[in-house]
Write an enzyme that holds these catalytic residues in place. Sequence first.
Site, mmCIF file in Angstrom:
data_model
loop_
_atom_site.group_PDB
_atom_site.id
_atom_site.type_symbol
_atom_site.label_atom_id
_atom_site.label_comp_id
_atom_site.label_asym_id
_atom_site.label_seq_id
_atom_site.Cartn_x
_atom_site.Cartn_y
_atom_site.Cartn_z
ATOM 1 N N ARG A 173 0.833 -1.212 0.000
ATOM 2 C CA ARG A 173 0.000 0.000 0.000
ATOM 3 C C ARG A 173 0.870 1.265 0.000
ATOM 4 O O ARG A 173 0.985 1.943 -1.021
ATOM 5 C CB ARG A 173 -0.939 -0.031 1.221
ATOM 6 C CG ARG A 173 -2.049 0.991 1.201
ATOM 7 C CD ARG A 173 -1.649 2.388 1.621
ATOM 8 N NE ARG A 173 -1.076 2.461 2.957
ATOM 9 C CZ ARG A 173 -0.507 3.567 3.435
ATOM 10 N NH1 ARG A 173 -0.442 4.659 2.704
ATOM 11 N NH2 ARG A 173 0.024 3.580 4.649
ATOM 12 N N ASP A 174 1.523 1.560 1.111
ATOM 13 C CA ASP A 174 2.324 2.791 1.193
ATOM 14 C C ASP A 174 3.450 2.722 0.163
ATOM 15 O O ASP A 174 3.841 3.726 -0.437
ATOM 16 C CB ASP A 174 2.908 2.928 2.606
ATOM 17 C CG ASP A 174 3.160 4.371 3.031
ATOM 18 O OD1 ASP A 174 3.133 5.252 2.161
ATOM 19 O OD2 ASP A 174 3.391 4.616 4.227
ATOM 20 N N ASN A 195 9.414 4.271 3.270
ATOM 21 C CA ASN A 195 9.258 3.938 4.689
ATOM 22 C C ASN A 195 10.553 3.345 5.233
ATOM 23 O O ASN A 195 11.427 2.925 4.481
ATOM 24 C CB ASN A 195 8.167 2.867 4.845
ATOM 25 C CG ASN A 195 6.800 3.380 4.477
ATOM 26 O OD1 ASN A 195 6.476 3.501 3.308
ATOM 27 N ND2 ASN A 195 5.994 3.674 5.481
ATOM 28 N N CYS A 239 4.172 9.180 0.385
ATOM 29 C CA CYS A 239 2.797 9.661 0.245
ATOM 30 C C CYS A 239 2.712 10.610 -0.937
ATOM 31 O O CYS A 239 3.435 11.601 -0.983
ATOM 32 C CB CYS A 239 2.357 10.373 1.531
ATOM 33 S SG CYS A 239 0.731 11.124 1.403
ATOM 34 N N HIS A 255 8.981 7.257 8.016
ATOM 35 C CA HIS A 255 9.554 7.337 6.666
ATOM 36 C C HIS A 255 11.016 7.740 6.823
ATOM 37 O O HIS A 255 11.381 8.504 7.732
ATOM 38 C CB HIS A 255 8.768 8.340 5.810
ATOM 39 C CG HIS A 255 7.462 7.769 5.348
ATOM 40 N ND1 HIS A 255 7.273 7.247 4.085
ATOM 41 C CD2 HIS A 255 6.292 7.581 6.002
ATOM 42 C CE1 HIS A 255 6.039 6.778 3.971
ATOM 43 N NE2 HIS A 255 5.405 6.976 5.133
ATOM 44 N N HIS A 302 5.261 4.716 12.725
ATOM 45 C CA HIS A 302 5.304 4.608 11.261
ATOM 46 C C HIS A 302 6.297 5.664 10.756
ATOM 47 O O HIS A 302 5.952 6.833 10.639
ATOM 48 C CB HIS A 302 3.882 4.852 10.745
ATOM 49 C CG HIS A 302 3.701 4.846 9.271
ATOM 50 N ND1 HIS A 302 3.064 3.821 8.600
ATOM 51 C CD2 HIS A 302 4.028 5.744 8.313
ATOM 52 C CE1 HIS A 302 3.006 4.097 7.303
ATOM 53 N NE2 HIS A 302 3.581 5.268 7.099
HETATM 54 P P1 HMG Z 1 -13.266 13.817 -2.799
HETATM 55 O O1 HMG Z 1 -12.950 14.106 -4.226
HETATM 56 O O2 HMG Z 1 -13.449 14.955 -1.849
HETATM 57 O O3 HMG Z 1 -14.482 12.775 -2.679
HETATM 58 O O4 HMG Z 1 -12.089 12.880 -2.264
HETATM 59 P P2 HMG Z 1 -16.036 12.957 -2.692
HETATM 60 O O5 HMG Z 1 -16.572 12.302 -1.456
HETATM 61 O O6 HMG Z 1 -16.410 14.372 -2.976
HETATM 62 O O7 HMG Z 1 -16.425 12.066 -3.968
HETATM 63 C C1 HMG Z 1 -15.952 12.384 -5.269
HETATM 64 C C2 HMG Z 1 -15.953 11.132 -6.128
HETATM 65 O O8 HMG Z 1 -15.040 10.170 -5.583
HETATM 66 C C3 HMG Z 1 -17.308 10.450 -6.195
HETATM 67 O O9 HMG Z 1 -17.392 9.820 -7.478
HETATM 68 C C4 HMG Z 1 -17.198 9.368 -5.140
HETATM 69 O O10 HMG Z 1 -18.040 8.270 -5.360
HETATM 70 C C5 HMG Z 1 -15.751 8.963 -5.290
HETATM 71 P P3 HMG Z 1 -18.216 10.492 -8.679
HETATM 72 O O11 HMG Z 1 -19.601 10.647 -8.124
HETATM 73 O O12 HMG Z 1 -17.552 11.806 -8.950
HETATM 74 O O13 HMG Z 1 -18.066 9.482 -9.773
HETATM 75 N N1 HMG Z 1 -15.221 8.362 -4.064
HETATM 76 C C6 HMG Z 1 -14.662 7.145 -3.988
HETATM 77 N N2 HMG Z 1 -14.402 6.218 -4.922
HETATM 78 C C7 HMG Z 1 -13.839 5.064 -4.491
HETATM 79 N N3 HMG Z 1 -13.516 4.813 -3.216
HETATM 80 C C8 HMG Z 1 -13.741 5.717 -2.265
HETATM 81 C C9 HMG Z 1 -14.343 6.949 -2.643
HETATM 82 N N4 HMG Z 1 -14.710 8.038 -1.950
HETATM 83 C C10 HMG Z 1 -15.252 8.894 -2.824
HETATM 84 N N5 HMG Z 1 -13.414 5.457 -0.990
HETATM 85 C C11 HMG Z 1 -11.268 11.159 -0.804
HETATM 86 C C12 HMG Z 1 -12.069 12.444 -0.920
HETATM 87 C C13 HMG Z 1 -11.008 10.918 0.673
HETATM 88 C C14 HMG Z 1 -12.050 10.012 -1.413
HETATM 89 C C15 HMG Z 1 -9.932 11.363 -1.566
HETATM 90 O O14 HMG Z 1 -9.313 12.517 -1.097
HETATM 91 C C16 HMG Z 1 -8.985 10.203 -1.416
HETATM 92 O O15 HMG Z 1 -9.238 9.119 -1.903
HETATM 93 N N6 HMG Z 1 -7.831 10.440 -0.759
HETATM 94 C C17 HMG Z 1 -6.844 9.393 -0.489
HETATM 95 C C18 HMG Z 1 -5.462 9.916 -0.639
HETATM 96 C C19 HMG Z 1 -4.464 8.849 -0.265
HETATM 97 O O16 HMG Z 1 -4.707 7.656 -0.382
HETATM 98 N N7 HMG Z 1 -3.284 9.289 0.179
HETATM 99 C C20 HMG Z 1 -2.210 8.427 0.547
HETATM 100 C C21 HMG Z 1 -2.475 7.636 1.776
HETATM 101 S S1 HMG Z 1 -2.158 8.498 3.297
HETATM 102 C C22 HMG Z 1 -0.505 8.188 3.623
HETATM 103 O O17 HMG Z 1 0.204 7.729 2.775
HETATM 104 C C23 HMG Z 1 0.032 8.439 5.011
HETATM 105 C C24 HMG Z 1 0.219 7.152 5.819
HETATM 106 O O18 HMG Z 1 1.094 6.257 5.169
HETATM 107 C C25 HMG Z 1 0.771 7.485 7.223
HETATM 108 C C26 HMG Z 1 1.990 8.386 7.204
HETATM 109 O O19 HMG Z 1 2.939 8.124 6.442
HETATM 110 O O20 HMG Z 1 1.972 9.332 7.997
HETATM 111 C C27 HMG Z 1 -1.134 6.430 6.025
HETATM 112 MG MG MG Z 2 3.243 6.396 5.240
#
Ligand code: HMG
Ligand code: MG
Length: 304
Positions: free
Chosen positions: A17-18, A251, A242, A211, A209
């Site tokens: 994933r990450d 990481n 990220c 990086h 966690h």
């Molecule tokens: P948004 O654009 O504000 O979503 O995104 P929305 O609720 O307004 O919906 C817009 C469209 O997205 C709609 O589709 C929804 O159905 C769809 P449309 O009607 O336009 O066809 N949608 C989805 N589709 C599939 N699965 C879903 C989903 N939700 C809405 N779950 C949202 C908001 C949160 C979805 C978006 O910002 C997002 O997906 N963000 C994820 C970003 C991400 O994954 N970042 C990396 C992970 S975090 C990280 O790496 C840190 C970590 O490792 C810890 C660390 O290192 O500190 C965890």
């Molecule tokens: Mg991370």
Amino acid sequence: MLDALPDQVSIYEVSPRDGLQNEALPVPLEGKKDLLSALIRAGLTRIELTSFVSPRWVPQLADAEELAREFQAPPGVTFSALCPNAKGFERAHAAGLHEIAVFMSASETHNKKNTNKTIAESLDTFREVVPPALAVQMRVRAYVSTVWGCPYEGDVDPAASLAITRELLGLGCYQVSLGDTIGVGTPLVTKRLVSLFLAEVPASQLALHFHDTRGTALVNALVGLELGIRDFDSSVAGLGGCPYAPGAAGNLATEDLVYMLHGMGVKTGIDLDLLIEAGRVAETVVGRRLPGKVHQAGPRTVRG
Ligand code: HMG
Ligand code: MG
């Protein structure tokens, strides 16, 4: 220093994933399956499989359903997946997962850039996700990102991270993983931060966690270990980052963590030689050299 080491530590592997979420080139499903097989062969039992996030936001993980369908966790292995909202929970549940991980940041700007929500909105969202997930016997883990620093805001108030952690645990998340998302942590800061959390939260409900952007991930993990943390997130060969945190490199490499732990007599249940092989698989899958130190050095003794 080094006189309070545990017998055993639990490693939560985040490379599928990450690790893969930030790759520039698409990674085929078969490659993801090869990576998972290699990780399981090495003895990893807690693996973050993918994300049920918007495929528009993270195209690399758009095959989440397909992967979950084609690669189910063998007995003794738990797959988890990142889940940002109710839609993510429904997708993960329909895909047959028994664990999800909700995630948010301790800094407003990163939370907005990463999830298009304010911190208050993220907490509201998880109030609608965690109870239904628990009601269907899923376990829910949580991440708090940017605890050590935010790429947009700089220093982050530890009290803000602690308040979010309290809320997430209160909702029923079994563990909160504190993220140094951009790898800015140094040992004394880590000691102060982790001590602040441990004054209030049992060590079993916390994970770290790191990086390794600035080469301090392993020493920060050691500080956490000394303070009583027994759960660490890492990624084979140091794959990762990220996409919404500029400067977030890979990481902490799982091989580096395991090498250090085994060298101090701390068990992980992982076979380091097979883990090094898994790192080679990861390198083949992404088609580029990966940064982990033990990954690059290879086994200490060549098997003859
Ligand atoms: P948004 O654009 O504000 O979503 O995104 P929305 O609720 O307004 O919906 C817009 C469209 O997205 C709609 O589709 C929804 O159905 C769809 P449309 O009607 O336009 O066809 N949608 C989805 N589709 C599939 N699965 C879903 C989903 N939700 C809405 N779950 C949202 C908001 C949160 C979805 C978006 O910002 C997002 O997906 N963000 C994820 C970003 C991400 O994954 N970042 C990396 C992970 S975090 C990280 O790496 C840190 C970590 O490792 C810890 C660390 O290192 O500190 C965890
Ligand atoms: Mg991370």
